[in-house]
Design a protein around this motif. Structure first.
Motif, PDB file in Angstrom:
ATOM      1  N   GLU A 228      33.400  42.583  34.472  1.00 50.25           N
ATOM      2  CA  GLU A 228      32.479  41.741  35.249  1.00 50.25           C
ATOM      3  C   GLU A 228      33.071  40.357  35.507  1.00 50.25           C
ATOM      4  OE1 GLU A 228      28.037  43.395  33.965  1.00 50.25           O
ATOM      5  OE2 GLU A 228      28.744  41.451  33.256  1.00 50.25           O
ATOM      6  N   ALA A 229      33.825  39.856  34.546  1.00 49.34           N
ATOM      7  CA  ALA A 229      34.435  38.533  34.679  1.00 49.34           C
ATOM      8  C   ALA A 229      35.698  38.568  35.538  1.00 49.34           C
ATOM      9  CB  ALA A 229      34.758  37.959  33.299  1.00 49.34           C
ATOM     10  N   GLY A 230      36.083  39.762  36.024  1.00 47.51           N
ATOM     11  CA  GLY A 230      37.247  39.881  36.887  1.00 47.51           C
ATOM     12  C   GLY A 230      38.557  39.574  36.195  1.00 47.51           C
ATOM     13  N   LEU A 231      38.656  39.907  34.906  1.00 41.87           N
ATOM     14  CA  LEU A 231      39.837  39.578  34.107  1.00 41.87           C
ATOM     15  C   LEU A 231      40.714  40.816  33.924  1.00 41.87           C
ATOM     16  CD1 LEU A 231      38.019  37.374  31.455  1.00 41.87           C
ATOM     17  CD2 LEU A 231      39.392  36.586  33.406  1.00 41.87           C
ATOM     18  N   GLY A 248      47.165  38.824  41.198  1.00 42.61           N
ATOM     19  CA  GLY A 248      46.310  37.676  41.523  1.00 42.61           C
ATOM     20  C   GLY A 248      46.393  36.549  40.521  1.00 42.61           C
ATOM     21  N   LEU A 249      47.548  36.397  39.875  1.00 37.23           N
ATOM     22  CA  LEU A 249      47.716  35.376  38.836  1.00 37.23           C
ATOM     23  C   LEU A 249      48.566  34.198  39.314  1.00 37.23           C
ATOM     24  CD1 LEU A 249      48.325  37.666  35.710  1.00 37.23           C
ATOM     25  CD2 LEU A 249      46.168  36.693  36.531  1.00 37.23           C
ATOM     26  N   GLN A 250      48.458  33.870  40.594  1.00 38.55           N
ATOM     27  CA  GLN A 250      49.263  32.769  41.145  1.00 38.55           C
ATOM     28  C   GLN A 250      49.038  31.456  40.409  1.00 38.55           C
ATOM     29  OE1 GLN A 250      47.670  35.118  42.840  1.00 38.55           O
ATOM     30  NE2 GLN A 250      48.549  35.498  44.856  1.00 38.55           N
ATOM     31  N   TRP A 251      47.880  31.299  39.814  1.00 37.63           N
ATOM     32  CA  TRP A 251      47.537  30.041  39.141  1.00 37.63           C
ATOM     33  C   TRP A 251      48.308  29.817  37.847  1.00 37.63           C
ATOM     34  CZ3 TRP A 251      45.371  31.105  34.369  1.00 37.63           C
ATOM     35  CH2 TRP A 251      44.837  32.400  34.214  1.00 37.63           C
ATOM     36  N   VAL A 252      49.057  30.814  37.352  1.00 44.26           N
ATOM     37  CA  VAL A 252      49.813  30.604  36.108  1.00 44.26           C
ATOM     38  C   VAL A 252      51.185  29.970  36.369  1.00 44.26           C
ATOM     39  CG1 VAL A 252      48.701  32.630  35.076  1.00 44.26           C
ATOM     40  CG2 VAL A 252      51.028  32.845  35.960  1.00 44.26           C
ATOM     41  N   SER A 314      25.150  43.906  33.824  1.00 42.24           N
ATOM     42  CA  SER A 314      24.536  42.702  34.385  1.00 42.24           C
ATOM     43  C   SER A 314      24.054  42.920  35.813  1.00 42.24           C
ATOM     44  CB  SER A 314      25.534  41.535  34.360  1.00 42.24           C
ATOM     45  OG  SER A 314      25.941  41.253  33.039  1.00 42.24           O
ATOM     46  N   LEU A 315      24.801  43.680  36.598  1.00 37.53           N
ATOM     47  CA  LEU A 315      24.454  43.919  37.998  1.00 37.53           C
ATOM     48  C   LEU A 315      23.649  45.194  38.201  1.00 37.53           C
ATOM     49  CD1 LEU A 315      27.859  42.965  39.687  1.00 37.53           C
ATOM     50  CD2 LEU A 315      25.817  41.532  39.398  1.00 37.53           C
ATOM     51  N   GLY A 316      23.664  46.062  37.192  1.00 39.29           N
ATOM     52  CA  GLY A 316      22.904  47.306  37.293  1.00 39.29           C
ATOM     53  C   GLY A 316      23.498  48.302  38.266  1.00 39.29           C
ATOM     54  N   ARG A 317      24.830  48.236  38.467  1.00 39.74           N
ATOM     55  CA  ARG A 317      25.482  49.165  39.389  1.00 39.74           C
ATOM     56  C   ARG A 317      26.960  49.272  39.015  1.00 39.74           C
ATOM     57  NH1 ARG A 317      25.024  46.458  45.186  1.00 39.74           N
ATOM     58  NH2 ARG A 317      26.022  48.438  45.730  1.00 39.74           N
ATOM     59  N   PRO A 318      27.646  50.310  39.474  1.00 39.01           N
ATOM     60  CA  PRO A 318      29.070  50.431  39.171  1.00 39.01           C
ATOM     61  C   PRO A 318      29.911  49.399  39.926  1.00 39.01           C
ATOM     62  CG  PRO A 318      28.132  52.576  39.713  1.00 39.01           C
ATOM     63  CD  PRO A 318      27.121  51.538  40.107  1.00 39.01           C
ATOM     64  N   ILE A 319      30.967  48.934  39.292  1.00 39.49           N
ATOM     65  CA  ILE A 319      31.940  48.020  39.891  1.00 39.49           C
ATOM     66  C   ILE A 319      33.335  48.496  39.499  1.00 39.49           C
ATOM     67  CG2 ILE A 319      30.416  45.996  39.964  1.00 39.49           C
ATOM     68  CD1 ILE A 319      31.784  45.021  37.378  1.00 39.49           C
ATOM     69  N   ALA A 320      34.334  47.948  40.170  1.00 38.32           N
ATOM     70  CA  ALA A 320      35.702  48.332  39.850  1.00 38.32           C
ATOM     71  C   ALA A 320      36.647  47.228  40.295  1.00 38.32           C
ATOM     72  CB  ALA A 320      36.068  49.654  40.536  1.00 38.32           C
ATOM     73  N   MET A 321      37.869  47.289  39.786  1.00 36.26           N
ATOM     74  CA  MET A 321      38.972  46.511  40.331  1.00 36.26           C
ATOM     75  C   MET A 321      40.029  47.495  40.803  1.00 36.26           C
ATOM     76  SD  MET A 321      39.434  42.981  38.133  1.00 36.26           S
ATOM     77  CE  MET A 321      39.547  43.677  36.490  1.00 36.26           C
ATOM     78  N   VAL A 348      34.792  45.924  49.382  1.00 38.52           N
ATOM     79  CA  VAL A 348      35.706  44.960  48.779  1.00 38.52           C
ATOM     80  C   VAL A 348      34.927  43.696  48.434  1.00 38.52           C
ATOM     81  CG1 VAL A 348      37.768  43.554  49.134  1.00 38.52           C
ATOM     82  CG2 VAL A 348      37.666  45.880  50.050  1.00 38.52           C
ATOM     83  N   SER A 349      35.138  43.188  47.225  1.00 33.44           N
ATOM     84  CA  SER A 349      34.384  42.042  46.715  1.00 33.44           C
ATOM     85  C   SER A 349      35.332  40.983  46.181  1.00 33.44           C
ATOM     86  CB  SER A 349      33.445  42.496  45.593  1.00 33.44           C
ATOM     87  OG  SER A 349      32.891  41.400  44.905  1.00 33.44           O
ATOM     88  N   LYS A 350      34.936  39.732  46.304  1.00 31.24           N
ATOM     89  CA  LYS A 350      35.662  38.664  45.630  1.00 31.24           C
ATOM     90  C   LYS A 350      35.461  38.786  44.124  1.00 31.24           C
ATOM     91  CE  LYS A 350      35.491  35.172  49.316  1.00 31.24           C
ATOM     92  NZ  LYS A 350      35.048  33.797  49.685  1.00 31.24           N
ATOM     93  N   LEU A 351      36.393  38.224  43.383  1.00 33.56           N
ATOM     94  CA  LEU A 351      36.298  38.189  41.922  1.00 33.56           C
ATOM     95  C   LEU A 351      36.075  36.751  41.467  1.00 33.56           C
ATOM     96  CD1 LEU A 351      39.264  40.609  41.124  1.00 33.56           C
ATOM     97  CD2 LEU A 351      36.828  41.109  40.867  1.00 33.56           C
TER      98      LEU A 351
END
Length: 364
Positions: A228-231, A248-252, A314-321, A348-351
């Motif tokens: 859920e935290a997109g980690l 997606g780790l450009q910030w490191v 938390s969202l009550g539905r399936p999610i994925a990355m 497609v969803s933002k994280l």
């Protein structure tokens, strides 16, 4: 033979269902189940035994500069008490592991993933010079206390932790027990990680679990919380074939740093973009889309695959990355996941899926 953490007996006493994980017997959930544990951590505080993870210490005047040559991040700029999330890269730009580096009074303390412990330690020892002293810390346990009530509980036992901001650490006592405490974690919630000598582990765990707000949390909810935290999770969103840019780790990255393994490929992707990137998926079905599911576009062309997927309590539905072709990864784009003989619509969803609640001190 599976290993046990110092809390093995406490897990059994607490009603844990134990499973093999990274060479250890670990609790996957307790008596009230994964969804209850997940929601309790989001609303109160969860206690996690993460003692299976590897802890080591690197000492020496050149420790920071030498470690920086193995990662794309700024290690030499770490101030005492600061932490950094980064990755060890291989010569092809892939990720050997993701790690947490903390500068403390003893040197650089590093936390690595349990499944990567042996290869990480061998990698570090083989690349560090004799000016550095590498020390494994198998005699230390590691706990996480996560959730909105975590700060209140920690302040009760160790008032100085209230002064920590996200990704800062200190040495402190909890009821006379010496600990290394950082304000960090992998749930998206405010929280702390506590390194403590094995012989105090059971005593400290029972002290924290005696608090009304705290419940033990197993591997199952630990995974749904980080999803859920997109980690990223090593072996899923991070592998030796996936680069930090694709993940997606450009910030490191440290600006101007080019002397690390795989730099040529990684810096080229950083400048021009990667062909595939990590993104979120919200599933238009009650059926979870699991790791390995192929993602296709509306022309039935494969354009990626799921790296992690589960039901979101938390969202009550399936999610994925997923790792998707960059051209197909625009938020809102409708794609399809192949699950057995079915094609399930995904957007497609933002994280992240759930906003982070990390605590950062306001600058005066």
């Amino acid at each position: 033979m599976l290993k046990q953490t110092p809390l093995f007996d406490l897990h059994l006493e607490s009603g844990a269902k134990m499973v093999p994980f990274a060479g250890y017997q670990m609790p996957v959930h307790y008596t009230q189940g994964i969804i209850h544990e997940h929601l309790h951590c989001r609303s109160h505080a969860g206690f996690f035994d993460i003692s299976h993870m590897g802890q080591c210490l690197i000492r020496g005047d050149s420790a920071a500069s030498e470690l920086e040559q193995l990662t794309p991040s700024d290690i030499t700029g770490l101030e005492p008490g600061q932490q950094k999330y980064t990755v060890l890269t291989n010569s092809n730009g892939g990720i050997i592991d993701d790690i947490i580096v903390t500068r403390n009074a003893s040197g650089l303390m590093i936390i690595v993933n349990a499944a990567c412990k042996d290869k990480d330690f061998a990698h570090l020892k083989s690349h560090l010079s004799d000016r550095c002293h590498f020390e494994d810390l198998p005699d230390h346990a590691l706990f996480a206390l996560q959730g909105p009530a975590a700060a209140m509980i920690m302040q009760k036992f160790s008032p100085e932790t209230a002064d920590l901001s996200f990704m800062q650490s200190c040495e402190a006592d909890i009821s006379g027990i010496k600990c290394n405490i950082s304000r960090s974690g992998y749930t998206g919630e405010d929280g702390f990680e506590i390194s403590v000598a094995n012989h105090y582990a059971d005593q400290l765990a029972r002290l924290l679990l005696a608090e009304d707000e705290v419940e033990p949390i197993g591997l199952g909810a630990r995974d749904t919380l980080r999803l859920e935290a997109g980690l990223c999770l090593y072996g899923h969103e991070l592998t030796e074939a996936i680069t930090p840019v694709e993940a997606g780790l450009q910030w490191v990255f440290k600006k101007g740093h080019s002397k690390f393994p795989g730099a040529h490929r990684i810096l080229d992707q950083l400048q021009h973009g990667a062909e595939r990137i990590r993104t979120g998926l919200v599933v238009d079905s009650k059926i979870p889309v699991r790791e390995g599911s192929v993602i296709i576009n509306n022309e039935a062309m494969p354009i990626g695959h799921v790296t992690s997927g589960s039901f979101s309590p938390s969202l009550g539905r399936p999610i994925a990355m997923a790792l998707l072709d960059r051209s197909s990864a625009s938020p809102g784009n409708i794609l399809y996941a192949k699950v057995r003989e079915r094609e399930i619509a995904v957007a497609v969803s933002k994280l992240p899926f759930i906003p982070h609640h990390h605590y950062r001190l306001k600058k005066s």
